[in-house]
Design an enzyme around this catalytic site. Structure first.
Site, PDB file in Angstrom:
ATOM      1  N   HIS A 124      -2.217   9.282  -4.488  1.00 13.11           N
ATOM      2  CA  HIS A 124      -1.437   8.436  -5.401  1.00 13.11           C
ATOM      3  C   HIS A 124       0.031   8.850  -5.439  1.00 13.11           C
ATOM      4  O   HIS A 124       0.901   8.046  -5.803  1.00 13.11           O
ATOM      5  CB  HIS A 124      -2.044   8.522  -6.804  1.00 13.11           C
ATOM      6  CG  HIS A 124      -1.731   7.345  -7.679  1.00 13.11           C
ATOM      7  ND1 HIS A 124      -0.607   6.562  -7.534  1.00 13.11           N
ATOM      8  CD2 HIS A 124      -2.421   6.809  -8.730  1.00 13.11           C
ATOM      9  CE1 HIS A 124      -0.598   5.607  -8.447  1.00 13.11           C
ATOM     10  NE2 HIS A 124      -1.691   5.734  -9.178  1.00 13.11           N
TER      11      HIS A 124
ATOM     12  N   ASP B  11      -8.585  -8.494   6.888  1.00 13.44           N
ATOM     13  CA  ASP B  11      -9.468  -8.987   7.956  1.00 13.44           C
ATOM     14  C   ASP B  11      -9.149  -8.249   9.254  1.00 13.44           C
ATOM     15  O   ASP B  11      -8.092  -8.450   9.851  1.00 13.44           O
ATOM     16  CB  ASP B  11      -9.265 -10.495   8.117  1.00 13.44           C
ATOM     17  CG  ASP B  11     -10.161 -11.100   9.190  1.00 13.44           C
ATOM     18  OD1 ASP B  11     -10.904 -10.353   9.854  1.00 13.44           O
ATOM     19  OD2 ASP B  11     -10.096 -12.337   9.365  1.00 13.44           O
TER      20      ASP B  11
END
Length: 436
Positions: free
Chosen positions: A154, A372
């Site tokens: 993070h 994708d």
């Protein structure tokens, strides 16, 4: 669920990082951000495009290419303020799962079946300075399904950065072999955060920290589009000061009200803390692809349930009038930044064990279902238990109209919350995932 790690290696950038990019300075927001791994899971249905070995090979090649663009991710933290972009690479694991079908996990997606899909139990673990900034595990199911798990530090990777990276990696993988396909991401756009939110002569504040609290449990609540429409209609009729409430606003408002009610809290002593993306609020706007923690927090103090949305809107308007200008605009104010950093590192540390905060982070409208790799879009994207009390992450459902709320609470509090009558009128608790 039996899972076997069949390979483990480091994937390095396809081209070396130029000498003038070897040191990457962190922004003043990055430097106080936690060093914990944010976990993500991307589920893909039965894939018949090519054999497993070929798919893994393509993933490695495209990952190597994208790391030449996102080159800090392949480096190592030098200290709290910088990354040495030394091309050591990111950790890449491949696992086989032979006894369990992907559909079985999706039918009842509990922590017990999701957690083994993450690499080395790193989810939300605090990373050491010399560890891989990004850790990826490809989980291959005998049925043909795939789950790509990502643990991203993070300190340099917020949610927007993580989903941008995944989409860019997927695009390269999807279009591999197409000589006309190029991913053009100018460095001045990708790494604008360090320039605009530069550390300058600010003192080094301590990193935000949260300790792994094993009493925290996580539950997933799904608000379908039809239920959100009912919530919007209710707000429109009950709150004349609020017009056209958004999906996020009505879901956040109901969850806030339910937390207050279930936990027996007091509106006058409880505040809402909400992450705000600065990319689209700076003048001029930052690129949505900008890397780093380009967020700050809006605090709505002691709102009642009936005026929460109004106070969020009012607070956000005031926030946008002040913070973008004083953080990085022409009116950049280092005294103001100093006070913000000082207050934030103090208040967040206290909130780990303090019921007076309810924390929200919305990942809605991020392109999480666009990742994708050439086998189709993911059928489900999720995260795991975050060990921060009363922390809620909101994510789109696959259709883009509903919302999944990932709610983290102490176990005893969760028992009260998950039985809140009004909440359950609009939300389903951990429904199965439809694979079509």
């Amino acid at each position: 669920m039996e899972l076997e790690i069949i390979s483990r290696e480091f994937i390095k950038p396809s081209s070396p990082t130029p000498p003038h990019h070897r040191k990457f300075s962190l922004s003043f927001i990055d430097h106080i951000t936690v060093r914990n791994y944010v976990p993500l899971l991307f589920f893909y249905n039965d894939i018949k495009v090519c054999d497993q070995t070929s798919k893994i090979s393509h993933l490695k090649n495209s990952l190597s290419q994208i790391l030449s663009i996102y080159y800090p991710f392949a480096g190592r933290f030098k200290d709290q303020l910088s990354i040495e972009c030394n091309d050591q690479g990111v950790s890449f694991l491949v696992a086989n799962i032979t006894e369990t079908k992907l559909s079985t996990i999706l039918q009842n997606p509990t922590e017990n079946v999701l957690n083994p899909l993450f690499p080395d139990e790193l989810q939300w673990k605090k990373m050491d300075w010399n560890e891989s900034i990004l850790v990826i595990q490809i989980n291959c199911f005998a049925c043909g399904g795939f789950v790509i798990s990502v643990c991203a530090c993070h300190k340099i990777i917020d949610a927007a950065t993580a989903f941008n990276f995944m989409n860019d990696w997927a695009k390269l993988n999807r279009e591999e072999g197409d000589s006309n396909s190029k991913l053009l991401l100018p460095n001045n756009l990708l790494y604008a955060g360090d320039t605009i939110f530069s550390q300058g002569n600010l003192p080094k504040f301590p990193e935000r920290e949260f300790v792994i609290d094993k009493t925290i449990v996580c539950k997933r609540f799904v608000f379908e589009a039809s239920k959100i429409k009912l919530l919007k209609n209710m707000v429109n009729s009950d709150s004349p000061t609020v017009k056209n409430p958004t999906r996020v606003e009505v879901v956040m408002s109901l969850i806030y009200k339910s937390v207050i009610s279930a936990l027996g809290l007091n509106y006058k002593t409880t505040s809402l803390r909400m992450a705000v993306d600065l990319r689209k609020r700076m003048v001029p706007l930052l690129s949505k692809k900008s890397v780093g923690n380009l967020i700050w927090f809006l605090v709505v103090t002691n709102p009642e349930s009936h005026d929460l949305i109004f106070k969020i809107r009012q607070g956000l308007c005031e926030f946008c009038e002040v913070y973008p200008k004083k953080f990085g605009g022409e009116e950049k104010d280092f005294s103001f930044i100093f006070e913000c950093l000082k207050q934030d590192t103090t208040s967040v540390t206290k909130s780990n064990n303090d019921q007076s905060w309810i924390l929200f982070s919305s990942w809605c409208r991020f392109p999480i279902y666009e990742v994708d790799f050439g086998w189709g879009k993911p059928i489900w994207v999720t995260t795991s238990t975050c060990p921060v009390r009363n922390a809620i992450v909101l994510m789109d459902t696959k259709d883009g109209d509903g919302i999944e709320a990932i709610v983290n609470m102490e176990e005893n509090d969760m028992i009260m919350f998950e039985n809140d009558v009004e909440l359950l009128q609009y939300a389903s608790l951990n429904p199965s995932i439809l694979c079509n």
